[in-house]
Design a protein around this motif. Structure first.
Motif, PDB file in Angstrom:
ATOM      1  N   LEU A   1      -2.800 -10.400   0.118  1.00 17.20           N
ATOM      2  CA  LEU A   1      -2.046 -11.863  -0.429  1.00 17.20           C
ATOM      3  C   LEU A   1      -3.097 -12.582  -1.175  1.00 17.20           C
ATOM      4  CD1 LEU A   1       0.509 -13.476  -0.592  1.00 17.20           C
ATOM      5  CD2 LEU A   1      -0.344 -14.471   1.579  1.00 17.20           C
ATOM      6  N   ALA A   2      -4.215 -12.958  -0.644  1.00 20.24           N
ATOM      7  CA  ALA A   2      -5.284 -13.603  -1.327  1.00 20.24           C
ATOM      8  C   ALA A   2      -5.704 -13.213  -2.709  1.00 20.24           C
ATOM      9  CB  ALA A   2      -6.459 -13.699  -0.464  1.00 20.24           C
ATOM     10  N   ASP A   3      -5.871 -11.797  -2.754  1.00 23.29           N
ATOM     11  CA  ASP A   3      -5.958 -11.029  -4.209  1.00 23.29           C
ATOM     12  C   ASP A   3      -4.971 -11.174  -5.088  1.00 23.29           C
ATOM     13  OD1 ASP A   3      -8.483 -10.315  -3.013  1.00 23.29           O
ATOM     14  OD2 ASP A   3      -7.669  -8.099  -2.850  1.00 23.29           O
ATOM     15  N   LEU A   4      -3.947 -11.045  -4.655  1.00 26.00           N
ATOM     16  CA  LEU A   4      -2.718 -11.405  -5.192  1.00 26.00           C
ATOM     17  C   LEU A   4      -2.547 -12.679  -5.834  1.00 26.00           C
ATOM     18  CD1 LEU A   4       0.867 -10.377  -3.865  1.00 26.00           C
ATOM     19  CD2 LEU A   4       0.458 -12.127  -5.264  1.00 26.00           C
ATOM     20  N   LEU A   5      -2.804 -13.758  -4.987  1.00 25.54           N
ATOM     21  CA  LEU A   5      -2.651 -15.164  -5.555  1.00 25.54           C
ATOM     22  C   LEU A   5      -3.872 -15.488  -6.607  1.00 25.54           C
ATOM     23  CD1 LEU A   5      -1.587 -16.924  -2.352  1.00 25.54           C
ATOM     24  CD2 LEU A   5      -0.159 -16.217  -4.170  1.00 25.54           C
ATOM     25  N   GLU A   6      -5.118 -14.823  -6.203  1.00 26.39           N
ATOM     26  CA  GLU A   6      -6.006 -15.069  -7.050  1.00 26.39           C
ATOM     27  C   GLU A   6      -5.559 -14.373  -8.755  1.00 26.39           C
ATOM     28  OE1 GLU A   6      -9.079 -16.719  -6.364  1.00 26.39           O
ATOM     29  OE2 GLU A   6      -9.120 -16.623  -8.416  1.00 26.39           O
ATOM     30  N   ARG A   7      -5.193 -13.269  -8.532  1.00 30.94           N
ATOM     31  CA  ARG A   7      -4.916 -12.711  -9.973  1.00 30.94           C
ATOM     32  C   ARG A   7      -3.667 -13.303 -10.714  1.00 30.94           C
ATOM     33  NH1 ARG A   7      -2.472  -8.120  -8.635  1.00 30.94           N
ATOM     34  NH2 ARG A   7      -3.203  -7.987  -6.411  1.00 30.94           N
ATOM     35  N   ALA A   8      -2.611 -13.742  -9.818  1.00 24.06           N
ATOM     36  CA  ALA A   8      -1.584 -14.433 -10.175  1.00 24.06           C
ATOM     37  C   ALA A   8      -1.848 -15.727 -10.879  1.00 24.06           C
ATOM     38  CB  ALA A   8      -0.255 -14.550  -9.219  1.00 24.06           C
ATOM     39  N   SER A   9      -2.711 -16.521 -10.328  1.00 23.10           N
ATOM     40  CA  SER A   9      -3.228 -17.648 -10.740  1.00 23.10           C
ATOM     41  C   SER A   9      -4.040 -17.630 -12.159  1.00 23.10           C
ATOM     42  CB  SER A   9      -4.302 -18.562  -9.725  1.00 23.10           C
ATOM     43  OG  SER A   9      -3.451 -18.643  -8.465  1.00 23.10           O
ATOM     44  N   ALA A  10      -4.635 -16.685 -12.191  1.00 17.11           N
ATOM     45  CA  ALA A  10      -5.212 -16.404 -13.566  1.00 17.11           C
ATOM     46  C   ALA A  10      -4.501 -16.016 -14.501  1.00 17.11           C
ATOM     47  CB  ALA A  10      -6.391 -15.084 -13.267  1.00 17.11           C
ATOM     48  N   ARG A  11      -3.368 -15.241 -14.095  1.00 16.99           N
ATOM     49  CA  ARG A  11      -2.301 -14.964 -15.209  1.00 16.99           C
ATOM     50  C   ARG A  11      -1.397 -16.042 -15.664  1.00 16.99           C
ATOM     51  NH1 ARG A  11       0.548 -11.531 -11.914  1.00 16.99           N
ATOM     52  NH2 ARG A  11       2.293 -12.826 -11.900  1.00 16.99           N
ATOM     53  N   ILE A  12      -1.154 -16.947 -14.584  1.00 14.87           N
ATOM     54  CA  ILE A  12      -0.173 -17.963 -15.164  1.00 14.87           C
ATOM     55  C   ILE A  12      -0.889 -19.402 -15.623  1.00 14.87           C
ATOM     56  CG2 ILE A  12       1.650 -17.230 -13.742  1.00 14.87           C
ATOM     57  CD1 ILE A  12       1.342 -19.407 -11.752  1.00 14.87           C
ATOM     58  N   GLY A  13      -2.177 -19.352 -15.627  1.00 15.54           N
ATOM     59  CA  GLY A  13      -2.953 -20.414 -15.933  1.00 15.54           C
ATOM     60  C   GLY A  13      -2.994 -21.494 -15.237  1.00 15.54           C
ATOM     61  N   HIS A  14      -2.541 -21.523 -14.073  1.00 21.39           N
ATOM     62  CA  HIS A  14      -2.989 -22.672 -12.982  1.00 21.39           C
ATOM     63  C   HIS A  14      -2.944 -22.082 -11.614  1.00 21.39           C
ATOM     64  CE1 HIS A  14       1.782 -22.878 -12.963  1.00 21.39           C
ATOM     65  NE2 HIS A  14       1.220 -22.930 -11.768  1.00 21.39           N
ATOM     66  N   ARG A  15      -3.580 -22.778 -10.830  1.00 22.88           N
ATOM     67  CA  ARG A  15      -4.136 -22.673  -9.398  1.00 22.88           C
ATOM     68  C   ARG A  15      -2.800 -22.506  -8.448  1.00 22.88           C
ATOM     69  NH1 ARG A  15      -6.676 -19.251  -7.131  1.00 22.88           N
ATOM     70  NH2 ARG A  15      -8.386 -20.127  -8.559  1.00 22.88           N
TER      71      ARG A  15
ATOM     72  N   GLY B   1       6.186 -16.914 -10.974  1.00 26.00           N
ATOM     73  CA  GLY B   1       6.538 -17.226 -12.262  1.00 26.00           C
ATOM     74  C   GLY B   1       5.646 -18.339 -12.896  1.00 26.00           C
ATOM     75  N   PRO B   2       5.847 -18.911 -14.004  1.00 27.62           N
ATOM     76  CA  PRO B   2       5.123 -19.963 -14.828  1.00 27.62           C
ATOM     77  C   PRO B   2       5.126 -21.209 -14.012  1.00 27.62           C
ATOM     78  CG  PRO B   2       6.967 -19.219 -16.250  1.00 27.62           C
ATOM     79  CD  PRO B   2       6.921 -18.302 -15.133  1.00 27.62           C
ATOM     80  N   ARG B   3       6.224 -21.403 -13.188  1.00 25.20           N
ATOM     81  CA  ARG B   3       6.338 -22.692 -12.366  1.00 25.20           C
ATOM     82  C   ARG B   3       5.789 -22.686 -10.943  1.00 25.20           C
ATOM     83  NH1 ARG B   3       8.757 -27.274 -14.667  1.00 25.20           N
ATOM     84  NH2 ARG B   3       7.735 -28.326 -12.914  1.00 25.20           N
ATOM     85  N   THR B   4       5.443 -21.457 -10.435  1.00 29.51           N
ATOM     86  CA  THR B   4       5.000 -21.260  -9.092  1.00 29.51           C
ATOM     87  C   THR B   4       3.895 -22.021  -8.763  1.00 29.51           C
ATOM     88  OG1 THR B   4       5.827 -18.804  -9.019  1.00 29.51           O
ATOM     89  CG2 THR B   4       4.317 -19.618  -7.286  1.00 29.51           C
ATOM     90  N   ARG B   5       3.818 -22.823  -7.782  1.00 31.25           N
ATOM     91  CA  ARG B   5       2.736 -23.917  -7.409  1.00 31.25           C
ATOM     92  C   ARG B   5       2.455 -23.587  -5.965  1.00 31.25           C
ATOM     93  NH1 ARG B   5      -0.965 -26.255  -9.985  1.00 31.25           N
ATOM     94  NH2 ARG B   5       0.474 -27.366 -11.764  1.00 31.25           N
ATOM     95  N   LEU B   6       3.079 -22.955  -5.195  1.00 28.41           N
ATOM     96  CA  LEU B   6       2.780 -22.945  -3.835  1.00 28.41           C
ATOM     97  C   LEU B   6       3.435 -21.547  -3.068  1.00 28.41           C
ATOM     98  CD1 LEU B   6       1.261 -24.396  -1.285  1.00 28.41           C
ATOM     99  CD2 LEU B   6       3.595 -25.528  -0.886  1.00 28.41           C
ATOM    100  N   VAL B   7       2.742 -21.117  -2.137  1.00 29.89           N
ATOM    101  CA  VAL B   7       3.238 -19.828  -1.534  1.00 29.89           C
ATOM    102  C   VAL B   7       3.255 -20.304   0.183  1.00 29.89           C
ATOM    103  CG1 VAL B   7       3.058 -17.644  -0.643  1.00 29.89           C
ATOM    104  CG2 VAL B   7       2.792 -18.261  -2.905  1.00 29.89           C
ATOM    105  N   ILE B   8       4.254 -20.373   1.059  1.00 30.22           N
ATOM    106  CA  ILE B   8       4.098 -20.956   2.301  1.00 30.22           C
ATOM    107  C   ILE B   8       3.836 -19.535   3.071  1.00 30.22           C
ATOM    108  CG2 ILE B   8       5.142 -21.938   4.290  1.00 30.22           C
ATOM    109  CD1 ILE B   8       7.017 -23.488   2.210  1.00 30.22           C
ATOM    110  N   VAL B   9       3.046 -19.457   3.927  1.00 31.92           N
ATOM    111  CA  VAL B   9       2.865 -18.346   4.994  1.00 31.92           C
ATOM    112  C   VAL B   9       2.975 -19.029   6.494  1.00 31.92           C
ATOM    113  CG1 VAL B   9       1.315 -16.631   5.889  1.00 31.92           C
ATOM    114  CG2 VAL B   9       1.784 -16.869   3.516  1.00 31.92           C
ATOM    115  N   ASN B  10       3.828 -18.484   7.146  1.00 32.18           N
ATOM    116  CA  ASN B  10       3.946 -18.997   8.663  1.00 32.18           C
ATOM    117  C   ASN B  10       3.294 -17.820   9.674  1.00 32.18           C
ATOM    118  OD1 ASN B  10       6.586 -19.435  10.855  1.00 32.18           O
ATOM    119  ND2 ASN B  10       4.753 -20.286  11.144  1.00 32.18           N
TER     120      ASN B  10
END
Ligand SMILES: Cc1ncc(COP(=O)(O)O)c(C=O)c1O
Length: 358
Positions: free
Chosen positions: A160-174, A133-142
């Motif tokens: 997962l990398a693709d997903l995070l790249e797209r989601a970062s663009a969508r929510i407007g921050h890394r 969501g708009p407040r997501t800043r970090l995903v932890i993978v173990n």
């Protein structure tokens, strides 16, 4: 009277590796007056780890990308400090190591938990995407994963990398990724390992020597920034590493452990013995009716209880002086975790109890 059989935590049940003792003893002897002065990340272990990790992951780490820490605990907390602001959301998958949640709360972050895909416990990327969501800043993978022993495939980490790249663009921050890899060296059956740091540039790696040396009381680890991270971003994180580590309570490893890094890095617990215990345990548990996931890495076994009353089964084991970690502490009440850091003798002593309780 024989001692209890304690399979709860990744603690040693035999004498430490001789190489660890020798290294600590040798490096405890001062070479100069500053030997025990305040130590931050010392340049020698930084350079050593940058090269060593670079060879291992085929990534060109620079010494400045490596922060020496008091184990993975400290590395994780520093990562939160670097990229997470109060109120930001951090996503991780359950079952999970039970300390992420209290550590996130201590960092004033909001834990957002999603489930791994039972019964294989693969990453559920649809669930991860839905949790962003708009407040997501970090995903932890173990990976290798505590408690299931799974090692995530390159394909799934690429997705997962693709997903995070797209989601970062969508929510407007890394969105950053924390790859928590303290079990990276502990892999069964020649399993390979891919670090998310090789696939997603905005990855921070947390690592601990506590697992591979089975000496978690001698706090030593690091936080590493992926060298693929754009230079400007990487340098801005580097610039605040020292102040973050200081502000969190000087969470550098002590001087002796830093000097000993090159010696300690050559050592490992006996992985043949670990495999032997895994196979012995798995064969006996499967025969007794437990469903056990074959661990690809770590030193844990993740098993299902045989009936619908886990509390009764845990108590019945405890009555026989056998202790396992109940899955309920990781939101998975139907399961339990066994630590294979036990001695062979302890395993043999405990097996009849597991059969009786099933
Ligand atoms: C997944 C995971 N991350 C981090 C840690 C912390 O490791 P250390 O105590 O060596 O810092 C552990 C320890 O159990 C762990 O299982």
């Amino acid at each position: 009277m024989p001692a209890i059989c304690d399979f709860t935590l990744g603690n040693p049940h035999e004498m430490p590796l001789q190489g660890v003792v020798t290294a600590i003893r040798e490096w405890a002897i001062p070479h100069d007056k500053n030997w025990f002065a305040y130590k931050a990340s010392e340049p020698e272990p930084q350079a050593f780890i940058a090269e060593r990790l670079g060879l291992e992951l085929d990534l060109a780490f620079e010494p400045g990308d490596i922060a020496l820490t008091a184990g993975a605990f400290a590395a994780i907390m520093i990562a939160f400090r670097l990229v997470v602001d109060a109120g930001d959301e951090v996503i991780y998958s359950e079952p999970a190591w039970f300390c992420y949640e209290p550590m996130l709360l201590a960092a004033n972050a909001v834990p957002r938990k999603v489930n791994l895909r039972s019964p294989t416990f693969d990453l559920d990327l649809v669930a991860v995407e839905a949790a962003i969501g708009p407040r997501t800043r970090l995903v932890i993978v173990n990976t290798p994963h505590n408690p299931t022993g799974r090692i995530y495939s390159r394909a799934s980490l690429e997705a997962l990398a693709d997903l995070l790249e797209r989601a970062s663009a969508r929510i407007g921050h890394r969105i950053f990724l924390l790859s928590d890899e303290p079990y990276r060296q502990l892999r069964f059956d020649g399993h390979g390992f891919t670090s998310p740091a090789a696939l997603y540039p905005w990855t921070l790696i947390s690592y601990s020597y506590g697992k591979v040396l089975l000496a978690p009381g001698q706090r030593l680890g690091y936080l590493a920034l992926s060298p693929l991270m754009p230079t400007a971003d990487r340098h801005s994180l580097r610039a605040v590493l020292f102040s973050a580590q200081m502000a969190l309570g000087w969470c550098f490893p002590n001087a002796v452990m830093q000097y000993a890094v090159p010696d300690l890095d050559k050592l490992s617990i006996d992985q043949v013995a670990l495999t032997r215990r895994r196979d012995r345990f798995m064969a006996a548990l499967l025969r007794a009716g437990y469903s056990v996931l074959v661990p690809e890495g770590t030193f844990y076994l993740w098993s299902k209880w045989t009936d619908s009353d886990p509390q009764r089964q845990w108590n019945a084991l405890a009555d026989r002086d056998v202790f396992v970690l109940p899955g309920s502490v990781m939101n998975s009440p139907g399961y339990f975790r066994i630590s294979l850091t036990a001695s062979d003798e302890m395993v043999e002593r405990a097996l009849p109890a597991f059969v009786e309780v099933a």
